[in-house]
Structures are given as C-alpha cells and as structure tokens.
Write an enzyme that holds these catalytic residues in place. Sequence first.
Site, PDB file in Angstrom:
ATOM      1  N   ASN A 133       0.770  -1.132  -0.052  1.00  0.00           N
ATOM      2  CA  ASN A 133      -0.067   0.022  -0.017  1.00  0.00           C
ATOM      3  C   ASN A 133       0.754   1.346   0.110  1.00  0.00           C
ATOM      4  OD1 ASN A 133      -2.577  -1.353   0.181  1.00  0.00           O
ATOM      5  ND2 ASN A 133      -2.160  -1.399   2.385  1.00  0.00           N
ATOM      6  N   ALA A 134       0.326   2.303  -0.399  1.00  0.00           N
ATOM      7  CA  ALA A 134       0.654   3.648  -0.186  1.00  0.00           C
ATOM      8  C   ALA A 134       0.015   4.288   0.796  1.00  0.00           C
ATOM      9  CB  ALA A 134       0.699   4.618  -1.402  1.00  0.00           C
ATOM     10  N   LYS A 194       0.740  -4.507   5.259  1.00  0.00           N
ATOM     11  CA  LYS A 194       1.352  -5.254   6.168  1.00  0.00           C
ATOM     12  C   LYS A 194       2.199  -6.416   5.598  1.00  0.00           C
ATOM     13  CE  LYS A 194      -2.115  -5.583   9.645  1.00  0.00           C
ATOM     14  NZ  LYS A 194      -0.772  -5.165  10.687  1.00  0.00           N
ATOM     15  N   GLU A 212      -4.351  -9.170   4.339  1.00  0.00           N
ATOM     16  CA  GLU A 212      -4.756  -8.142   3.639  1.00  0.00           C
ATOM     17  C   GLU A 212      -4.760  -8.540   2.060  1.00  0.00           C
ATOM     18  OE1 GLU A 212      -3.391  -4.060   5.944  1.00  0.00           O
ATOM     19  OE2 GLU A 212      -2.199  -4.771   4.388  1.00  0.00           O
ATOM     20  N   GLY A 239       1.118  -5.822  23.063  1.00  0.00           N
ATOM     21  CA  GLY A 239       1.600  -4.261  23.325  1.00  0.00           C
ATOM     22  C   GLY A 239       2.745  -3.993  23.957  1.00  0.00           C
ATOM     23  N   ALA A 261       3.172  -0.130  11.918  1.00  0.00           N
ATOM     24  CA  ALA A 261       4.065  -1.267  11.392  1.00  0.00           C
ATOM     25  C   ALA A 261       4.680  -1.697  12.595  1.00  0.00           C
ATOM     26  CB  ALA A 261       4.655  -0.540  10.553  1.00  0.00           C
ATOM     27  N   ALA A 262       4.414  -1.613  13.934  1.00  0.00           N
ATOM     28  CA  ALA A 262       5.024  -2.196  15.157  1.00  0.00           C
ATOM     29  C   ALA A 262       5.004  -3.530  15.040  1.00  0.00           C
ATOM     30  CB  ALA A 262       4.782  -1.672  16.456  1.00  0.00           C
ATOM     31  N   GLY A 263       3.825  -4.235  14.629  1.00  0.00           N
ATOM     32  CA  GLY A 263       3.485  -5.491  14.580  1.00  0.00           C
ATOM     33  C   GLY A 263       4.112  -6.302  13.516  1.00  0.00           C
ATOM     34  N   ASP A 264       4.146  -5.513  12.430  1.00  0.00           N
ATOM     35  CA  ASP A 264       4.937  -6.054  11.348  1.00  0.00           C
ATOM     36  C   ASP A 264       6.251  -6.156  11.359  1.00  0.00           C
ATOM     37  OD1 ASP A 264       2.274  -6.182   9.998  1.00  0.00           O
ATOM     38  OD2 ASP A 264       2.497  -3.917   9.165  1.00  0.00           O
ATOM     39  N   ALA A 308      10.883   0.693  16.153  1.00  0.00           N
ATOM     40  CA  ALA A 308       9.932   1.375  15.028  1.00  0.00           C
ATOM     41  C   ALA A 308       9.136   2.260  15.711  1.00  0.00           C
ATOM     42  CB  ALA A 308       9.315  -0.055  14.389  1.00  0.00           C
ATOM     43  N   GLY A 348       5.699   6.766  10.586  1.00  0.00           N
ATOM     44  CA  GLY A 348       5.523   6.188   9.301  1.00  0.00           C
ATOM     45  C   GLY A 348       5.649   4.571   9.584  1.00  0.00           C
ATOM     46  N   SER A 390       9.896   3.494   9.525  1.00  0.00           N
ATOM     47  CA  SER A 390      10.351   3.517  10.898  1.00  0.00           C
ATOM     48  C   SER A 390      10.968   2.102  11.175  1.00  0.00           C
ATOM     49  CB  SER A 390       9.122   3.404  11.729  1.00  0.00           C
ATOM     50  OG  SER A 390       8.082   2.340  11.404  1.00  0.00           O
TER      51      SER A 390
END
Length: 309
Positions: free
Chosen positions: A14-15, A43, A143, A225, A252-255, A285, A290, A294
């Site tokens: 994605n953008a 993702k 996704e 978290g 994007a922390a999880g990614d 991150a 972003g 990140s």
Amino acid sequence: MKTKGNLVVLGSINADHILNLEHFPTPGETVTGQEYQVAFGGKGANQAVAAGRSGADIAFIACVGDDDTGSRVCKQLVSDKIDTSPISTIKDASTGVALIFVNSAGENVIGIHAGANAALTPALVAEHQQKIADASALLMQLESPLESVLAAAKVAHQHQTKVILNPAPACELSDELLGLVDMITPNETEAEKLTGVRVENDDDAAKASQVLHAKGIETVIITLGSRGVWLSENGKGQRVPGFKVKAVDTIAAGDTFNGALVTALLESKPMNEAIRFAHAAAAIAVTRKGAQPSVPWRHEIDEFLQQQG
C-alpha cells in the site's frame, strides 16, 4: 525450519497516507491535523522490509498497480534487500492505498482500499509455487484474498515449508487454514476473534493459546503491546516482556516484530532470543513515524540490544 534458509513473504503493498491529529474525529467532526506524509506500507510489504533489513534472504509475492506508486515501491523494496521478481504489475489497477489517522498517544485507525492487492489470486500463487516450495518459511497476513492465503499454505505444507500467519486484520478463519499453520502471531483482538476468548491478562492468553493449539498450531505468540508477548509452544506458555520506550507512532510495530522474528528463527536463534530480537526491532520502530520509514536495519537492532545489556 528446513535449514538456515530463505523466506517468502506473501502479502499486500500500500501507499500510506498518514495524518497526525491531536485526537480522532467523532462522526461529523472535522479535525485539523498537525502533520501529513505519504509513505510506503501494507502489512506484507512492511513485514518483507522488516525481514530484509534484519538480514533475511527474502522473496516477496505481491501485486502493484501499473502506476507511478507501484514502480517507486518496487525500486524501494530492492534497496531493502528484497527479491521483487515475484511482484506482479496489474494492468489498469491502482496500487493499494491506506488512509491512516494517528492521535497524540501514537494510536492509529486505518481504512484500506485493496487496489492491485485484490489481484493476488490463487492462480498467481500457483505461478510462484516453486519459490514457496524451496523456502524454509512462508510468512503471510490477511490483506490478501483468503483463498490465496489458503492456496499458499497448502503448497508450503506439502513441501515442509514452515507456515507463519499473522492473522491481521482480524477476521474469522477456517479450521482448514488454521490446520496448515505452524506458527500464529495474533494480537489480543485477533486472538479473541479466532478463539472467542477475550484476552485481558496472561491467563486469558494461555486459554486462547490452547484453543489455537487444539486446531493444530504448534506455536502461538499473542502480542500484548507494551506488555510484550505470550509465547505458547506445544501447550507450555510464558510471557516474554518487551522493552520500554516512548512510542510516537505504532504503525507497523507488529509487522516489524513479525519480520524480525522470522528472520531470527531462520538464523537458528532459540525462540526466546528470537523474540527478544523482534521486540528490539519493534521498540525502535515505535519511536519513529510512518510504516516502512520506521523499520530498523540489522545494525540498529544489534546496537539497541547491546545497550540493553
């Protein structure tokens, strides 16, 4: 894993259009933002970038539109050490888009237009099945069309390629798909969606993990978290705490966690050490804005871990 080996990520590109706000708007309310940026995300792409920057030998199965965004994304992914040869350019389609609001606490709400991501069909998976068959691990999210996720999992299962599923965004999944998964990495919301168990503490996480084990999944990692993760392997569970940092943006922390985790496991790191490595990547991150901007590089993660002792 087969050997210290290579990784295939299948997923979205994605953008991201990101607007920072003091607070999320209520229905009918207009809120003025402080900062706006466009950055590459999705993702699948985020996890691929996290793996590539962490040092994985990685190929990425995905789709972009035949637009300027698609061509720019692919150039960027190459610079992130990713084999982009399995990325298809879809004629007359636009590259996927995510509209993201971030509040002053660093939380986000996201709306997505799939665009070219919807063209990642089972037929396209079949075109790249040799990449999956030859890999040591396959990392996927939700996704992409579910039938394609299932098709890829079947190929991986047939060829002893480990299947790691990050079941995000949250949705119900068939027992057929879950039975092909070796490792699953839901957050609390996604774990509840899959198991019916509301995850509010470690006991709840243990119960949710048992439901997923019963569906045939050996390793369950529920991300919690700031509290770290709940790790359950073959029914034995423990919480592995993360690192305390000041979060400015959790996009994007999880990614980042997923991409770094699988990279560490492919390097034959023990599970607890791999989770610590992934925690460090995610901690870095969330201190940056972003999605892909990140995501840290390997030397940054190693330096962070050295500082933590």
